[in-house]
Design an enzyme around this catalytic site. Structure first.
Site, mmCIF file in Angstrom:
data_model
loop_
_atom_site.group_PDB
_atom_site.id
_atom_site.type_symbol
_atom_site.label_atom_id
_atom_site.label_comp_id
_atom_site.label_asym_id
_atom_site.label_seq_id
_atom_site.Cartn_x
_atom_site.Cartn_y
_atom_site.Cartn_z
ATOM 1 N N ASN A 186 15.681 -5.485 12.671
ATOM 2 C CA ASN A 186 16.116 -5.194 11.969
ATOM 3 C C ASN A 186 17.707 -4.684 11.923
ATOM 4 O O ASN A 186 18.477 -4.672 12.634
ATOM 5 C CB ASN A 186 16.169 -3.353 11.185
ATOM 6 N N HIS A 204 5.130 -10.888 15.667
ATOM 7 C CA HIS A 204 4.488 -9.134 16.219
ATOM 8 C C HIS A 204 5.125 -8.800 17.700
ATOM 9 O O HIS A 204 5.139 -9.658 18.621
ATOM 10 C CB HIS A 204 3.254 -10.430 16.881
ATOM 11 N N HIS A 221 9.181 -6.191 3.494
ATOM 12 C CA HIS A 221 9.722 -7.598 3.896
ATOM 13 C C HIS A 221 9.217 -8.969 3.610
ATOM 14 O O HIS A 221 9.030 -10.225 4.137
ATOM 15 C CB HIS A 221 9.846 -7.941 5.323
HETATM 16 FE FE1 HDE Z 1 7.424 -3.970 10.806
HETATM 17 N N1 HDE Z 1 5.596 -4.410 9.479
HETATM 18 N N2 HDE Z 1 6.679 -2.320 10.703
HETATM 19 N N3 HDE Z 1 8.966 -2.873 10.850
HETATM 20 N N4 HDE Z 1 8.706 -5.651 10.630
HETATM 21 C C1 HDE Z 1 5.900 -6.150 9.401
HETATM 22 O O1 HDE Z 1 4.678 -7.817 9.221
HETATM 23 C C2 HDE Z 1 5.339 -1.570 10.359
HETATM 24 C C3 HDE Z 1 9.732 -1.965 11.860
HETATM 25 C C4 HDE Z 1 10.401 -6.004 10.889
HETATM 26 O O2 HDE Z 1 10.212 -12.002 9.150
HETATM 27 C C5 HDE Z 1 5.103 -6.562 8.665
HETATM 28 O O3 HDE Z 1 3.950 -9.339 9.310
HETATM 29 C C6 HDE Z 1 4.542 -0.433 10.937
HETATM 30 C C7 HDE Z 1 10.299 -0.806 12.562
HETATM 31 C C8 HDE Z 1 10.477 -6.887 10.222
HETATM 32 O O4 HDE Z 1 7.828 -11.844 8.573
HETATM 33 C C9 HDE Z 1 4.009 -5.164 8.934
HETATM 34 C C10 HDE Z 1 5.828 -0.077 11.612
HETATM 35 C C11 HDE Z 1 11.129 -2.621 12.738
HETATM 36 C C12 HDE Z 1 9.951 -7.091 9.338
HETATM 37 C C13 HDE Z 1 5.049 -4.074 9.421
HETATM 38 C C14 HDE Z 1 6.919 -0.733 10.834
HETATM 39 C C15 HDE Z 1 10.666 -3.344 11.868
HETATM 40 C C16 HDE Z 1 8.406 -6.798 8.899
HETATM 41 C C17 HDE Z 1 4.986 -6.661 7.027
HETATM 42 C C18 HDE Z 1 6.150 0.991 12.018
HETATM 43 C C19 HDE Z 1 12.289 -2.928 13.490
HETATM 44 C C20 HDE Z 1 8.926 -8.630 8.816
HETATM 45 C C21 HDE Z 1 4.653 -8.319 6.956
HETATM 46 C C22 HDE Z 1 5.093 2.156 12.894
HETATM 47 C C23 HDE Z 1 12.243 -3.498 14.145
HETATM 48 C C24 HDE Z 1 8.973 -10.158 9.937
HETATM 49 C C25 HDE Z 1 4.534 -8.402 9.013
HETATM 50 C C26 HDE Z 1 9.233 -11.336 9.139
HETATM 51 C C27 HDE Z 1 6.990 -6.459 9.179
HETATM 52 C C28 HDE Z 1 4.283 -2.961 9.843
HETATM 53 C C29 HDE Z 1 8.272 -0.862 11.639
HETATM 54 C C30 HDE Z 1 10.700 -4.570 11.447
HETATM 55 C C31 HDE Z 1 3.195 -4.014 7.585
HETATM 56 C C32 HDE Z 1 3.613 -0.330 11.180
HETATM 57 C C33 HDE Z 1 10.938 -0.117 13.230
HETATM 58 C C34 HDE Z 1 12.180 -7.552 10.760
HETATM 59 O O5 HDE Z 1 3.113 -5.556 9.814
#
Ligand code: HDE
Length: 739
Positions: A161, A352, A88
């Site tokens: 998402n 978060h 992202h």
């Molecule tokens: Fe994320 N995801 N994600 N994700 N995600 C990040 O956090 C992660 C997942 C989503 O505009 C990171 O700040 C793991 C699902 C959005 O700043 C990180 C898993 C969904 C955004 C991270 C998932 C999301 C992130 C990278 C599986 C939809 C952007 C930068 C266990 C519900 C937020 C950050 C923004 C961002 C980890 C799966 C949505 C690395 C470990 C499911 C919208 O922490």
């Protein structure tokens, strides 16, 4: 052919929320500074006299080490970026507010959902997942839809998402998923694309990705605008009411402009013509006062019904079909202010899923549990400090009192001698809040079991919902999925991966799908359907809306999953229309449509070979907004070509105009032409369109023409065509899918 009744164009149901005198507008008072009318100073506030020349020894001598002004400026530049998000990375943000339609007290005690007269400030960040910060907006990808609610009870982040399921069930696979989909480790190719061997290798070996793959291959991966895109919380969360009763909850954001997509060829071209397409669209809409609006809806499931579904509510690769649990409207979000500073707000905002308020809790979904660790960890990496919550965009609107603060980049100056709890020196303050005082209390849940590393049996079915998605698509949407697979797998160099995708994944979803895909990617079609063909289902249940199904029922068709079958008459607000002219155009014919389009909320641009003033046939003038070299048909939702003998004659000689028209036709967009301009269309590649002339307005495959008469009737028909968005019958014959 999917043809909607064009006459039914009515404005969207905006379910407006009155702003009455009792409305309480919570303010986001973040520190903002403007330089206008001020002296430029150093970081210490010392007024500066010269920032054009370094301090040197003599006229042409070396720069002096002592030049602290130069060093301060250069150090800032050297440190101006922070690590981009690992996923992202590319995002666009906007401020706004959220207001509930009615109190949700029956289901949750979350304070911001109690009073329909309270507006809670929000900041939303939309993003692509795979590409880096400078990558193009329109690539095929999932879009992030993350919302920070600055509630009076603290910040609540809904980090969702634009697709309802996810690729994997357990967060421990997330590093593999991310590595596989990101560019190859040796050469960092390709940027922002899943179309390479490593991603499809991983997917072909991981059947749990099947359902999400269907979504990513569908038109949902190519949103026309962030303003026309749905959002989903993905996981099942919990709401808890004052009495302590819990409900499972799934979040949905519904855009009031409807859900619309680009076609793939258009998305690819936009990536070059305007890589900032979605970012610019969001920014300009807000600048012009066309505020994006979304309805927050929820699916609520009583705790006692948890096990009544034929899938596990804790499995993030599953959705709850809307036909099983209907959506309930909660309130509306309006995005009405652009950020002042991209870095300070859009880049520094830190989401978060663990930022929850009293009345909202998480569940044991293993993907969500992993996220609860990852987001805090990743913010510390991005900010190099655990004090990221003190940055203005992340600060709550309510008071924050705790002893967490020491460390890099501490912003708040806490006073007093006490920084521990319990204490008597400060009379036990800051103190704990009881349940009545909105203290956060986790919902009590009995957990009893062995320590195991094993996937639950209830997570075993990977194909039913992938099938449901495929079954629920219209024919055109199915065709787009097949074409997407021809592209994605066509880019895979290793034949065994292509074959495995066809045999092990696609054939388990639909034998028909697997066969159609195999044909386009040079591998053999599978022998037979492993789990039965969906052809009969596709034929028999299509277009039937299944209502009032009770939990426990398995449904075969969910029209709500289809953008096309679920399309509502949303009007033409904010649609972009190009008007193609050259010298000698018919002024009245331009204005007749321009005025009506404007009244209906669409935006028009006059497009011609060069910028400047252009004379009409009767000598009146009009300014050109875009020259051929600065624009392209992919930047518009529809095009109109007015008549005027001289103008049309000139355009017949212009390759750019012919290309403009042919491309818009290929992308299934509405096209209107008046009088002599119809000849231009006749010269173009518009197979199947009926151009026979009479004196009334004619619509054929989204091409609207009028040779003479009342131009307002041309406008009415054109407005109806734009509201339909695309005319897919033009694509028929290219690849008959599921026929
Ligand atoms: Fe994320 N995801 N994600 N994700 N995600 C990040 O956090 C992660 C997942 C989503 O505009 C990171 O700040 C793991 C699902 C959005 O700043 C990180 C898993 C969904 C955004 C991270 C998932 C999301 C992130 C990278 C599986 C939809 C952007 C930068 C266990 C519900 C937020 C950050 C923004 C961002 C980890 C799966 C949505 C690395 C470990 C499911 C919208 O922490």
């Amino acid at each position: 052919m999917e043809k909607k009744d064009k006459k039914q164009v009515t404005p969207p149901d905006t379910s407006s929320i009155p702003f009455n005198e009792n409305t309480k507008d919570i303010q986001l008072e973040h520190f903002r500074e403007e330089g206008a009318g001020q002296f430029m100073t150093s970081d210490q506030g010392v007024r500066l006299n010269d920032v054009d020349n370094s301090l040197t020894a003599g006229d042409r001598g070396p720069t002096l080490m002592e030049d602290f002004l130069f060093r301060e400026r250069m150090t800032h530049l050297d440190h101006e970026s922070i690590p981009e998000r690992v996923v992202h990375a590319r995002g666009s943000g906007a401020h706004g507010y959220f207001q509930p339609y009615e109190s949700m007290a029956e289901f949750t005690k979350a304070k911001f959902l109690q009073d329909p007269n309270v507006r809670t400030p929000v900041f939303v960040r939309f993003s692509t997942v795979v590409g880096s910060r400078g990558s193009a907006d329109t690539v095929r990808d999932v879009r992030g839809f993350a919302t920070k609610f600055y509630t009076e009870d603290g910040n609540f982040d809904l980090v969702g998402n634009n697709m309802a399921p996810f690729f994997i069930q357990d967060g421990i696979k997330f590093p593999d998923l991310v590595h596989a989909i990101k560019p190859m480790p040796d050469n960092e190719i390709p940027q922002a694309s899943a179309a390479h061997d490593t991603f499809w290798d991983f997917a072909s070996l991981m059947p749990e990705t099947a359902h999400m793959l269907m979504w990513v291959l569908s038109d949902r991966a190519l949103p026309r605008s962030f303003r026309m895109m749905e959002g989903f919380g993905v996981h099942t969360f919990k709401w808890i009411n004052k009495a302590g009763k819990a409900f499972f909850v799934k979040y949905h954001w519904r855009p009031l402009l409807g859900v619309h997509s680009l076609v793939f060829d258009e998305a690819l071209k936009l990536a070059g013509k305007d890589p900032d397409w979605l970012r610019r669209d969001l920014w300009e809409a807000i600048e012009m006062g066309n505020y994006p609006e979304y309805e927050l809806c929820v699916q609520l499931v009583d705790e006692k019904d948890e096990h009544k579904f034929d899938f596990d509510l804790l499995d993030a690769t599953k959705i709850i079909p809307e036909e099983l649990v209907p959506l309930r409207k909660v309130g509306k979000m309006v995005l009405n202010r652009n950020p002042d500073n991209f870095f300070a707000e859009t880049e520094q905002v830190a989401f978060h899923p663990g930022h929850v308020v009293a009345g909202i809790d998480v569940t044991n979904d293993p993907l969500l549990q992993a996220r609860l660790f990852s987001y805090l960890d990743t913010q510390i990496n991005r900010f190099n400090s655990s004090n990221f919550n003190e940055v203005p965009i992340n600060r709550p609107v309510c008071p924050v009192h705790n002893f967490n603060g020491a460390g890099f980049m501490k912003q708040t100056i806490n006073k007093g001698k006490v920084n521990y709890f319990p204490n008597s020196i400060n009379n036990g303050h800051p103190k704990m809040a009881s349940e009545e005082e909105n203290g956060y209390i986790h919902h009590q849940e009995k957990v009893d079991g062995h320590k195991i590393r094993k996937r639950s049996k209830s997570f075993e079915d990977h194909f039913s919902q992938a099938k449901l998605f495929w079954n629920s698509m219209s024919k055109v949407e199915q065709k787009h999925i097949v074409e997407a697979l021809h592209f994605e797998l066509g880019k895979v160099e290793r034949k065994e991966i292509r074959q495995r995708m066809v045999n092990d994944i696609l054939n388990n979803i639909s034998h028909e799908l697997a066969t159609l895909v195999a044909k386009g990617i040079g591998v053999s079609a599978p022998d037979g359907a492993i789990m039965g063909s969906v052809k009969d289902l596709t034929e028999s249940t299509k277009d039937k809306v299944v209502n009032a199904v009770t939990p426990g029922t398995t449904i075969q068709d969910s029209p709500a999953l289809s953008q096309e079958r679920n399309k509502k008459p949303n009007g033409i607000k904010t649609r972009q229309v190009a008007i193609l002219i050259d010298e000698g155009y018919d002024y009245d014919q331009v204005m007749a449509l321009k005025d009506v389009l404007k009244q209906q909320g669409a935006q028009t641009k006059i497009v011609s070979m060069f910028l400047g003033m252009l004379k009409s046939a009767d000598g009146r003038e009009m300014e050109v907004d875009k020259s051929h070299i600065t624009t392209a048909s992919v930047m518009y939702d529809a095009i109109y070509i007015p008549g005027g003998e001289k103008s049309v004659k000139a355009m017949k000689e212009q390759g750019d105009v012919k290309h403009f028209i042919n491309e818009a036709f290929k992308h299934a967009k509405p096209i209107a032409a008046a009088a002599e301009a119809i000849e231009l269309l006749e010269m173009s590649e518009m197979k199947g369109v009926d151009f026979s002339k009479d004196e009334s307005v004619k619509e054929s495959m989204g091409v609207v023409t009028l040779s003479k008469g009342d131009w307002s009737s041309l406008a009415t028909e054109f407005v109806a065509a734009i509201a339909q968005h695309r005319f897919w019958e033009r694509e028929a014959g290219k690849a008959e899918v599921a026929a």
